[in-house]
Design an enzyme around this catalytic site. Sequence first.
Site, PDB file in Angstrom:
ATOM      1  N   ASP A  80      30.542  44.250  53.392  1.00 51.46           N
ATOM      2  CA  ASP A  80      31.974  44.053  53.707  1.00 51.46           C
ATOM      3  C   ASP A  80      32.199  44.277  55.202  1.00 51.46           C
ATOM      4  O   ASP A  80      31.578  45.159  55.807  1.00 51.46           O
ATOM      5  CB  ASP A  80      32.823  45.033  52.894  1.00 51.46           C
ATOM      6  CG  ASP A  80      34.279  44.592  52.792  1.00 51.46           C
ATOM      7  OD1 ASP A  80      34.716  44.237  51.687  1.00 51.46           O
ATOM      8  OD2 ASP A  80      34.983  44.603  53.835  1.00 51.46           O
ATOM      9  N   ILE A  81      33.121  43.534  55.756  1.00 51.02           N
ATOM     10  CA  ILE A  81      33.437  43.698  57.186  1.00 51.02           C
ATOM     11  C   ILE A  81      34.016  45.089  57.462  1.00 51.02           C
ATOM     12  O   ILE A  81      33.791  45.660  58.525  1.00 51.02           O
ATOM     13  CB  ILE A  81      34.389  42.585  57.678  1.00 51.02           C
ATOM     14  CG1 ILE A  81      34.460  42.563  59.190  1.00 51.02           C
ATOM     15  CG2 ILE A  81      35.773  42.715  57.069  1.00 51.02           C
ATOM     16  CD1 ILE A  81      35.112  41.318  59.784  1.00 51.02           C
ATOM     17  N   VAL A 119      30.631  38.120  57.243  1.00 52.41           N
ATOM     18  CA  VAL A 119      30.008  36.907  56.688  1.00 52.41           C
ATOM     19  C   VAL A 119      29.996  35.743  57.686  1.00 52.41           C
ATOM     20  O   VAL A 119      29.352  34.727  57.448  1.00 52.41           O
ATOM     21  CB  VAL A 119      30.666  36.443  55.360  1.00 52.41           C
ATOM     22  CG1 VAL A 119      30.392  37.418  54.239  1.00 52.41           C
ATOM     23  CG2 VAL A 119      32.155  36.177  55.534  1.00 52.41           C
ATOM     24  N   TYR A 210      43.951  27.748  53.352  1.00 47.27           N
ATOM     25  CA  TYR A 210      43.226  28.541  52.352  1.00 47.27           C
ATOM     26  C   TYR A 210      42.805  27.644  51.185  1.00 47.27           C
ATOM     27  O   TYR A 210      41.652  27.669  50.737  1.00 47.27           O
ATOM     28  CB  TYR A 210      44.158  29.670  51.886  1.00 47.27           C
ATOM     29  CG  TYR A 210      43.635  30.536  50.765  1.00 47.27           C
ATOM     30  CD1 TYR A 210      42.764  31.596  51.039  1.00 47.27           C
ATOM     31  CD2 TYR A 210      44.036  30.331  49.441  1.00 47.27           C
ATOM     32  CE1 TYR A 210      42.294  32.407  50.011  1.00 47.27           C
ATOM     33  CE2 TYR A 210      43.576  31.141  48.418  1.00 47.27           C
ATOM     34  CZ  TYR A 210      42.709  32.179  48.711  1.00 47.27           C
ATOM     35  OH  TYR A 210      42.254  32.980  47.693  1.00 47.27           O
ATOM     36  N   THR A 245      45.383  42.473  43.843  1.00 50.14           N
ATOM     37  CA  THR A 245      44.570  43.065  44.919  1.00 50.14           C
ATOM     38  C   THR A 245      45.424  43.076  46.193  1.00 50.14           C
ATOM     39  O   THR A 245      46.512  42.481  46.239  1.00 50.14           O
ATOM     40  CB  THR A 245      43.297  42.241  45.212  1.00 50.14           C
ATOM     41  OG1 THR A 245      43.701  41.022  45.852  1.00 50.14           O
ATOM     42  CG2 THR A 245      42.515  41.931  43.943  1.00 50.14           C
TER      43      THR A 245
HETATM   44  N1  LIG Z   1      43.715  38.119  44.615  1.00 48.82           N
HETATM   45  C1  LIG Z   1      43.892  36.903  44.142  1.00 48.82           C
HETATM   46  O1  LIG Z   1      44.907  36.625  43.485  1.00 48.82           O
HETATM   47  C2  LIG Z   1      42.857  35.830  44.356  1.00 48.82           C
HETATM   48  C3  LIG Z   1      43.078  34.598  43.746  1.00 48.82           C
HETATM   49  C4  LIG Z   1      42.143  33.585  43.908  1.00 48.82           C
HETATM   50  C5  LIG Z   1      41.008  33.809  44.670  1.00 48.82           C
HETATM   51  N2  LIG Z   1      40.818  35.021  45.278  1.00 48.82           N
HETATM   52  C6  LIG Z   1      39.607  35.191  46.086  1.00 48.82           C
HETATM   53  O2  LIG Z   1      38.878  36.326  45.665  1.00 48.82           O
HETATM   54  C7  LIG Z   1      38.127  36.846  46.759  1.00 48.82           C
HETATM   55  C8  LIG Z   1      38.383  38.344  46.867  1.00 48.82           C
HETATM   56  O3  LIG Z   1      39.750  38.538  47.178  1.00 48.82           O
HETATM   57  P1  LIG Z   1      40.580  39.837  46.795  1.00 48.82           P
HETATM   58  O4  LIG Z   1      41.784  39.384  46.098  1.00 48.82           O
HETATM   59  O5  LIG Z   1      39.703  40.839  46.169  1.00 48.82           O
HETATM   60  O6  LIG Z   1      41.035  40.278  48.274  1.00 48.82           O
HETATM   61  P2  LIG Z   1      40.835  41.620  49.099  1.00 48.82           P
HETATM   62  O7  LIG Z   1      41.500  41.389  50.401  1.00 48.82           O
HETATM   63  O8  LIG Z   1      41.250  42.795  48.304  1.00 48.82           O
HETATM   64  O9  LIG Z   1      39.251  41.689  49.270  1.00 48.82           O
HETATM   65  C9  LIG Z   1      38.572  40.865  50.165  1.00 48.82           C
HETATM   66  C10 LIG Z   1      37.455  41.677  50.811  1.00 48.82           C
HETATM   67  O10 LIG Z   1      36.742  40.835  51.707  1.00 48.82           O
HETATM   68  C11 LIG Z   1      36.481  41.562  52.893  1.00 48.82           C
HETATM   69  N3  LIG Z   1      36.290  40.619  53.997  1.00 48.82           N
HETATM   70  C12 LIG Z   1      37.243  39.865  54.613  1.00 48.82           C
HETATM   71  N4  LIG Z   1      36.702  39.164  55.608  1.00 48.82           N
HETATM   72  C13 LIG Z   1      35.375  39.442  55.621  1.00 48.82           C
HETATM   73  C14 LIG Z   1      34.292  39.028  56.428  1.00 48.82           C
HETATM   74  N5  LIG Z   1      34.470  38.175  57.466  1.00 48.82           N
HETATM   75  N6  LIG Z   1      33.064  39.492  56.165  1.00 48.82           N
HETATM   76  C15 LIG Z   1      32.876  40.367  55.129  1.00 48.82           C
HETATM   77  N7  LIG Z   1      33.870  40.832  54.356  1.00 48.82           N
HETATM   78  C16 LIG Z   1      35.105  40.366  54.597  1.00 48.82           C
HETATM   79  C17 LIG Z   1      37.696  42.448  53.065  1.00 48.82           C
HETATM   80  O11 LIG Z   1      37.464  43.540  53.920  1.00 48.82           O
HETATM   81  C18 LIG Z   1      37.989  42.850  51.630  1.00 48.82           C
HETATM   82  O12 LIG Z   1      37.296  44.024  51.266  1.00 48.82           O
HETATM   83  C19 LIG Z   1      38.570  36.058  47.990  1.00 48.82           C
HETATM   84  O13 LIG Z   1      37.633  35.047  48.267  1.00 48.82           O
HETATM   85  C20 LIG Z   1      39.884  35.426  47.556  1.00 48.82           C
HETATM   86  O14 LIG Z   1      40.174  34.257  48.234  1.00 48.82           O
HETATM   87  C21 LIG Z   1      41.716  36.028  45.130  1.00 48.82           C
END
Ligand SMILES: NC(=O)c1ccc[n+]([C@@H]2O[C@H](COP(=O)([O-])OP(=O)(O)OC[C@H]3O[C@@H](n4cnc5c(N)ncnc54)[C@H](O)[C@@H]3O)[C@@H](O)[C@H]2O)c1
Length: 320
Positions: A80-81, A119, A210, A245
């Site tokens: 994670d970043i 990433v 997005y 989240t």
């Molecule tokens: N929450 C939703 O409703 C939802 C819906 C559809 C898809 N998603 C997808 O699920 C995935 C996880 O999202 P989430 O809801 O858990 O969000 P979140 O923000 O809680 O978690 C995302 C994580 O990714 C890390 N991150 C961000 N940029 C980064 C980078 N450059 N390198 C490494 N780590 C990085 C962040 O620090 C964070 O811990 C994402 O790809 C998001 O697009 C989420």
Amino acid sequence: MTDETVQPADVSRRKILLGTAAAGVALAGGIPSAMAANKSAATRKEFDGKTAFITGSARGIGFACAQVLAGNGANIVLFDIAAQIETVKYPLATVDDLANARQQIESLGVKCLAIQGDVRDRKAIENAVAKTVSTFGSLDFVVVNAGITQVGRLEMFDDASVDTVLDVNLGGAIKTIQAVTAQLRKQKRGRIILMSSVTGRAGSSVFPVYSATKWGMIGLAKSTALALGKDNITCNAVCPTIVHTKLLDNEYILKALIPQNPTWAAMSAGAKQMRHILPVGGYEPVHIGNTVRFLCSAESELISGDVFDVGAGLNAQWPA
Ligand SMILES: NC(=O)c1ccc[n+]([C@@H]2O[C@H](COP(=O)([O-])OP(=O)(O)OC[C@H]3O[C@@H](n4cnc5c(N)ncnc54)[C@H](O)[C@@H]3O)[C@@H](O)[C@H]2O)c1
């Protein structure tokens, strides 16, 4: 922060030693050794000895995937970043989140590496993969999950913000797959799961860039499935809808989407109305973790190049 505390483990040797110790206990206690063997078979978990590498796993969906896979015996690598990206308008995970996630995973009785990395940096992922293999001996499951979002009309985003979403979501997914491919090919096995979105299945006027990245991830999942299938590697995409989240439950997103009542409760109620079918609103990340578990399991060994919607009924209104 790179975690150096996990000791390299010779998994097979450890298993032999544990087996020997268990047999010794069984004999000392007078338990027939066949019964002891049955007991250890009963406590064996589905993913014992497997390793999962999960990007964006300090919190949210990635962390839930880590919890579910660890609960089923897999050793975990959290990548994670754990730092802020300037152009992202809500807080990303922190170093404390990453350390806390590692502690929680270890409390499930498996080993865990926590690696701070971006990433967008292919070399950083390659180094993390090398460390994964030298520590745990294999790389079985790859969850390509790191992602960020932005909200608004397409024409209002500046170049830097657009570039960041493309670079993290799609560029990061491409680089992650590039970084793991050699190891998976060498093993002649592996499961890759890409975290797309409901906005990767339909357009979105409020998440346009997005959404484009999430459509792209489905193309990437299918292309990867085609490219790596002959090496016994599967690749699928999972599409969450509205999950509780910090990606959505933050001031920036809620104020933009529901200015009259910028709360998670209002967001979740809106989701419930939108779905029509199952009586749920925004749901918990564990539901995605369970889908990812299935895609890592023996039951799904012939599923590849597919897209799994966790839509709670939303998709029932779409054409097949
Ligand atoms: N929450 C939703 O409703 C939802 C819906 C559809 C898809 N998603 C997808 O699920 C995935 C996880 O999202 P989430 O809801 O858990 O969000 P979140 O923000 O809680 O978690 C995302 C994580 O990714 C890390 N991150 C961000 N940029 C980064 C980078 N450059 N390198 C490494 N780590 C990085 C962040 O620090 C964070 O811990 C994402 O790809 C998001 O697009 C989420």
